[in-house]
Motif scaffolding. Structure first.
Motif, PDB file in Angstrom:
ATOM      1  N   THR A 244     -22.564 -11.306  38.029  1.00 49.56           N
ATOM      2  CA  THR A 244     -22.607  -9.986  37.431  1.00 49.56           C
ATOM      3  C   THR A 244     -22.945 -10.122  35.948  1.00 49.56           C
ATOM      4  O   THR A 244     -22.499 -11.063  35.280  1.00 49.56           O
ATOM      5  CB  THR A 244     -21.268  -9.241  37.571  1.00 49.56           C
ATOM      6  OG1 THR A 244     -20.220 -10.061  37.028  1.00 49.56           O
ATOM      7  CG2 THR A 244     -20.958  -8.949  39.030  1.00 49.56           C
ATOM      8  N   GLY A 245     -23.736  -9.202  35.452  1.00 46.31           N
ATOM      9  CA  GLY A 245     -24.128  -9.236  34.053  1.00 46.31           C
ATOM     10  C   GLY A 245     -25.288  -8.281  33.800  1.00 46.31           C
ATOM     11  O   GLY A 245     -25.665  -7.491  34.680  1.00 46.31           O
ATOM     12  N   TYR A 246     -25.841  -8.367  32.608  1.00 45.66           N
ATOM     13  CA  TYR A 246     -26.976  -7.532  32.209  1.00 45.66           C
ATOM     14  C   TYR A 246     -28.225  -8.399  32.059  1.00 45.66           C
ATOM     15  O   TYR A 246     -28.138  -9.575  31.724  1.00 45.66           O
ATOM     16  CB  TYR A 246     -26.686  -6.836  30.872  1.00 45.66           C
ATOM     17  CG  TYR A 246     -25.556  -5.840  30.937  1.00 45.66           C
ATOM     18  CD1 TYR A 246     -25.768  -4.532  31.366  1.00 45.66           C
ATOM     19  CD2 TYR A 246     -24.274  -6.211  30.556  1.00 45.66           C
ATOM     20  CE1 TYR A 246     -24.734  -3.609  31.417  1.00 45.66           C
ATOM     21  CE2 TYR A 246     -23.222  -5.293  30.597  1.00 45.66           C
ATOM     22  CZ  TYR A 246     -23.464  -4.007  31.031  1.00 45.66           C
ATOM     23  OH  TYR A 246     -22.433  -3.101  31.075  1.00 45.66           O
ATOM     24  N   ASP A 247     -29.398  -7.801  32.277  1.00 45.19           N
ATOM     25  CA  ASP A 247     -30.657  -8.533  32.096  1.00 45.19           C
ATOM     26  C   ASP A 247     -30.788  -9.038  30.661  1.00 45.19           C
ATOM     27  O   ASP A 247     -31.238 -10.161  30.422  1.00 45.19           O
ATOM     28  CB  ASP A 247     -31.846  -7.650  32.461  1.00 45.19           C
ATOM     29  CG  ASP A 247     -31.956  -7.419  33.959  1.00 45.19           C
ATOM     30  OD1 ASP A 247     -31.480  -8.274  34.717  1.00 45.19           O
ATOM     31  OD2 ASP A 247     -32.524  -6.388  34.365  1.00 45.19           O
ATOM     32  N   ILE A 248     -30.445  -8.206  29.709  1.00 47.46           N
ATOM     33  CA  ILE A 248     -30.316  -8.640  28.322  1.00 47.46           C
ATOM     34  C   ILE A 248     -28.834  -8.917  28.098  1.00 47.46           C
ATOM     35  O   ILE A 248     -28.027  -7.991  28.125  1.00 47.46           O
ATOM     36  CB  ILE A 248     -30.823  -7.564  27.340  1.00 47.46           C
ATOM     37  CG1 ILE A 248     -32.305  -7.283  27.593  1.00 47.46           C
ATOM     38  CG2 ILE A 248     -30.614  -8.015  25.891  1.00 47.46           C
ATOM     39  CD1 ILE A 248     -32.853  -6.127  26.780  1.00 47.46           C
ATOM     40  N   PRO A 249     -28.444 -10.195  27.942  1.00 42.81           N
ATOM     41  CA  PRO A 249     -27.021 -10.546  27.911  1.00 42.81           C
ATOM     42  C   PRO A 249     -26.217  -9.694  26.931  1.00 42.81           C
ATOM     43  O   PRO A 249     -26.634  -9.449  25.799  1.00 42.81           O
ATOM     44  CB  PRO A 249     -27.044 -12.020  27.478  1.00 42.81           C
ATOM     45  CG  PRO A 249     -28.360 -12.521  27.959  1.00 42.81           C
ATOM     46  CD  PRO A 249     -29.310 -11.380  27.799  1.00 42.81           C
ATOM     47  N   GLU A 250     -25.083  -9.230  27.421  1.00 42.34           N
ATOM     48  CA  GLU A 250     -24.230  -8.347  26.632  1.00 42.34           C
ATOM     49  C   GLU A 250     -22.784  -8.567  27.059  1.00 42.34           C
ATOM     50  O   GLU A 250     -22.507  -8.863  28.230  1.00 42.34           O
ATOM     51  CB  GLU A 250     -24.647  -6.891  26.880  1.00 42.34           C
ATOM     52  CG  GLU A 250     -23.884  -5.867  26.064  1.00 42.34           C
ATOM     53  CD  GLU A 250     -24.412  -4.464  26.302  1.00 42.34           C
ATOM     54  OE1 GLU A 250     -23.597  -3.523  26.253  1.00 42.34           O
ATOM     55  OE2 GLU A 250     -25.628  -4.320  26.539  1.00 42.34           O
ATOM     56  N   HIS A 251     -21.875  -8.425  26.124  1.00 41.70           N
ATOM     57  CA  HIS A 251     -20.455  -8.566  26.428  1.00 41.70           C
ATOM     58  C   HIS A 251     -20.037  -7.535  27.469  1.00 41.70           C
ATOM     59  O   HIS A 251     -20.416  -6.365  27.390  1.00 41.70           O
ATOM     60  CB  HIS A 251     -19.621  -8.390  25.155  1.00 41.70           C
ATOM     61  CG  HIS A 251     -18.146  -8.481  25.389  1.00 41.70           C
ATOM     62  ND1 HIS A 251     -17.470  -9.683  25.385  1.00 41.70           N
ATOM     63  CD2 HIS A 251     -17.222  -7.529  25.653  1.00 41.70           C
ATOM     64  CE1 HIS A 251     -16.188  -9.458  25.616  1.00 41.70           C
ATOM     65  NE2 HIS A 251     -16.009  -8.159  25.788  1.00 41.70           N
ATOM     66  N   MET A 252     -19.268  -7.989  28.474  1.00 39.02           N
ATOM     67  CA  MET A 252     -18.767  -7.080  29.499  1.00 39.02           C
ATOM     68  C   MET A 252     -17.278  -6.870  29.334  1.00 39.02           C
ATOM     69  O   MET A 252     -16.524  -7.826  29.149  1.00 39.02           O
ATOM     70  CB  MET A 252     -19.063  -7.636  30.901  1.00 39.02           C
ATOM     71  CG  MET A 252     -20.514  -7.569  31.307  1.00 39.02           C
ATOM     72  SD  MET A 252     -20.742  -8.041  33.028  1.00 39.02           S
ATOM     73  CE  MET A 252     -20.364  -9.786  32.947  1.00 39.02           C
ATOM     74  N   TYR A 253     -16.864  -5.618  29.424  1.00 44.24           N
ATOM     75  CA  TYR A 253     -15.441  -5.278  29.386  1.00 44.24           C
ATOM     76  C   TYR A 253     -14.993  -4.986  30.807  1.00 44.24           C
ATOM     77  O   TYR A 253     -15.471  -4.051  31.444  1.00 44.24           O
ATOM     78  CB  TYR A 253     -15.220  -4.055  28.494  1.00 44.24           C
ATOM     79  CG  TYR A 253     -15.609  -4.285  27.054  1.00 44.24           C
ATOM     80  CD1 TYR A 253     -14.684  -4.787  26.142  1.00 44.24           C
ATOM     81  CD2 TYR A 253     -16.905  -4.024  26.619  1.00 44.24           C
ATOM     82  CE1 TYR A 253     -15.033  -5.012  24.818  1.00 44.24           C
ATOM     83  CE2 TYR A 253     -17.269  -4.235  25.300  1.00 44.24           C
ATOM     84  CZ  TYR A 253     -16.329  -4.731  24.409  1.00 44.24           C
ATOM     85  OH  TYR A 253     -16.680  -4.952  23.107  1.00 44.24           O
ATOM     86  N   PHE A 254     -14.100  -5.819  31.331  1.00 42.46           N
ATOM     87  CA  PHE A 254     -13.672  -5.652  32.715  1.00 42.46           C
ATOM     88  C   PHE A 254     -12.317  -6.308  32.882  1.00 42.46           C
ATOM     89  O   PHE A 254     -12.105  -7.430  32.431  1.00 42.46           O
ATOM     90  CB  PHE A 254     -14.694  -6.287  33.669  1.00 42.46           C
ATOM     91  CG  PHE A 254     -14.515  -5.893  35.108  1.00 42.46           C
ATOM     92  CD1 PHE A 254     -13.646  -6.581  35.937  1.00 42.46           C
ATOM     93  CD2 PHE A 254     -15.225  -4.833  35.634  1.00 42.46           C
ATOM     94  CE1 PHE A 254     -13.478  -6.214  37.263  1.00 42.46           C
ATOM     95  CE2 PHE A 254     -15.080  -4.461  36.964  1.00 42.46           C
ATOM     96  CZ  PHE A 254     -14.191  -5.156  37.781  1.00 42.46           C
ATOM     97  N   SER A 255     -11.411  -5.607  33.495  1.00 44.07           N
ATOM     98  CA  SER A 255     -10.096  -6.176  33.776  1.00 44.07           C
ATOM     99  C   SER A 255     -10.189  -6.999  35.053  1.00 44.07           C
ATOM    100  O   SER A 255     -10.368  -6.459  36.141  1.00 44.07           O
ATOM    101  CB  SER A 255      -9.062  -5.065  33.944  1.00 44.07           C
ATOM    102  OG  SER A 255      -7.815  -5.610  34.284  1.00 44.07           O
ATOM    103  N   GLY A 256     -10.111  -8.326  34.923  1.00 45.63           N
ATOM    104  CA  GLY A 256     -10.289  -9.200  36.076  1.00 45.63           C
ATOM    105  C   GLY A 256     -11.713  -9.716  36.148  1.00 45.63           C
ATOM    106  O   GLY A 256     -12.447  -9.716  35.173  1.00 45.63           O
ATOM    107  N   ASN A 257     -12.120 -10.156  37.327  1.00 44.42           N
ATOM    108  CA  ASN A 257     -13.448 -10.728  37.516  1.00 44.42           C
ATOM    109  C   ASN A 257     -14.261  -9.844  38.460  1.00 44.42           C
ATOM    110  O   ASN A 257     -13.965  -9.780  39.654  1.00 44.42           O
ATOM    111  CB  ASN A 257     -13.338 -12.154  38.076  1.00 44.42           C
ATOM    112  CG  ASN A 257     -14.682 -12.856  38.131  1.00 44.42           C
ATOM    113  OD1 ASN A 257     -15.664 -12.311  38.599  1.00 44.42           O
ATOM    114  ND2 ASN A 257     -14.721 -14.091  37.652  1.00 44.42           N
TER     115      ASN A 257
END
Length: 277
Positions: A244-257
């Motif tokens: 999981t992620g963005y095509d242009i790398p960006e910090h993800m905010y998510f509780s857990g994985n």
């Protein structure tokens, strides 16, 4: 068998042909998800570690082959622990120490020659890429799923296949895409790694992938600044890798994985009604 039973290369409706398929075309750093195939698996195979080997999770260890040394994700240290617990909690310090004994060269060659990884470049033959997964270009979802499948196939790696054969209009076989295999691990190494990776899911960093009625063995992975989240897991029936992620790398905010969560949502219905193994 190496047969790819399902593949998703993006979100939403596919609205064109030959568009980017993130499951096979995109290379992203796998973070700690690489540890079982680059460090723990080869080190077990070569007799360097067992699940019950004691290691020192400390902040002041000096490695023999480099001045580099990582910190753990939460910047804490647990002291002397067993290898199986270091993998369960994904401790970077221990992975680096094991790689130091294994050597980056042995790890790099194992990934290429035993587990079919083609995404590596020479700069990846180093401590940080191989021990904590910060690869130069990254690795594909397809490669990760195929590599992990060796753990539940008695150590035999099988190159993944999207098709089995091509025939002409008369039914004659034009291309026979027979399985290609490599004996990557001994039976014992494969069973040991499966045991340790089950602990990751049952009570470690990968609990969101837990299926309850069917065993799951797998590993989470996170790249720098939470830009990539992975889960790669195996059951007695299937191997599955999720990025999981963005095509242009960006910090993800998510509780857990989120990758482990998706793994669970995909695999639970697939295994419904299958015999427990």
């Amino acid at each position: 068998t190496g047969e790819i039973k399902g593949l998703s290369g993006g979100l939403g409706e596919k609205n064109a042909n030959f568009i980017l398929n993130r499951a096979v075309d995109t290379k992203r750093p796998p973070g700690s998800a690489i540890k079982p195939i680059s460090v723990y698996g080869p080190a077990t195979e070569y007799g360097i570690i067992t699940p019950y080997t004691y290691v020192n999770d400390a902040a002041n260890i000096h490695l023999s082959g480099t001045t580099w040394y990582p910190h753990n994700d939460d910047y804490s240290n647990s002291g002397v622990i067993m290898v199986q617990d270091a993998l369960k909690w994904s401790l970077n310090t221990v992975s680096a120490q094991i790689l130091d004994k294994l050597t980056p060269e042995a790890s790099y060659n194992f990934l290429i020659n035993k587990l079919g990884v083609t995404s590596l470049v020479p700069d990846d033959c180093s401590y940080a890429p191989l021990s904590i997964g910060q690869l130069t270009n990254g690795i594909t979802v397809r490669e990760m799923a195929a590599a992990y499948s060796a753990f539940v196939n008695d150590g035999t790696f099988t190159y993944s296949r999207i098709y089995t054969r091509v025939t002409d209009s008369a039914g004659n076989i034009v291309i026979d895409n027979e399985p290609r295999t490599i004996k990557a691990f001994s039976d014992n190494t494969a069973h040991v790694m499966t045991y340790m990776l089950e602990r990751v899911v049952n009570s470690g960093t990968g609990t969101e992938a837990y299926l309850g009625s069917m065993p799951v063995a797998g590993k989470t992975g996170t790249s720098g600044d939470n830009q990539d989240r992975w889960f790669v897991g195996v059951t007695p029936y299937y191997a599955c890798a999720v990025w999981t992620g963005y095509d242009i790398p960006e910090h993800m905010y998510f509780s857990g994985n989120p990758a482990a969560y998706i793994f669970n949502k995909v695999m639970a219905p697939i295994h419904k009604g299958l015999e427990y193994r």
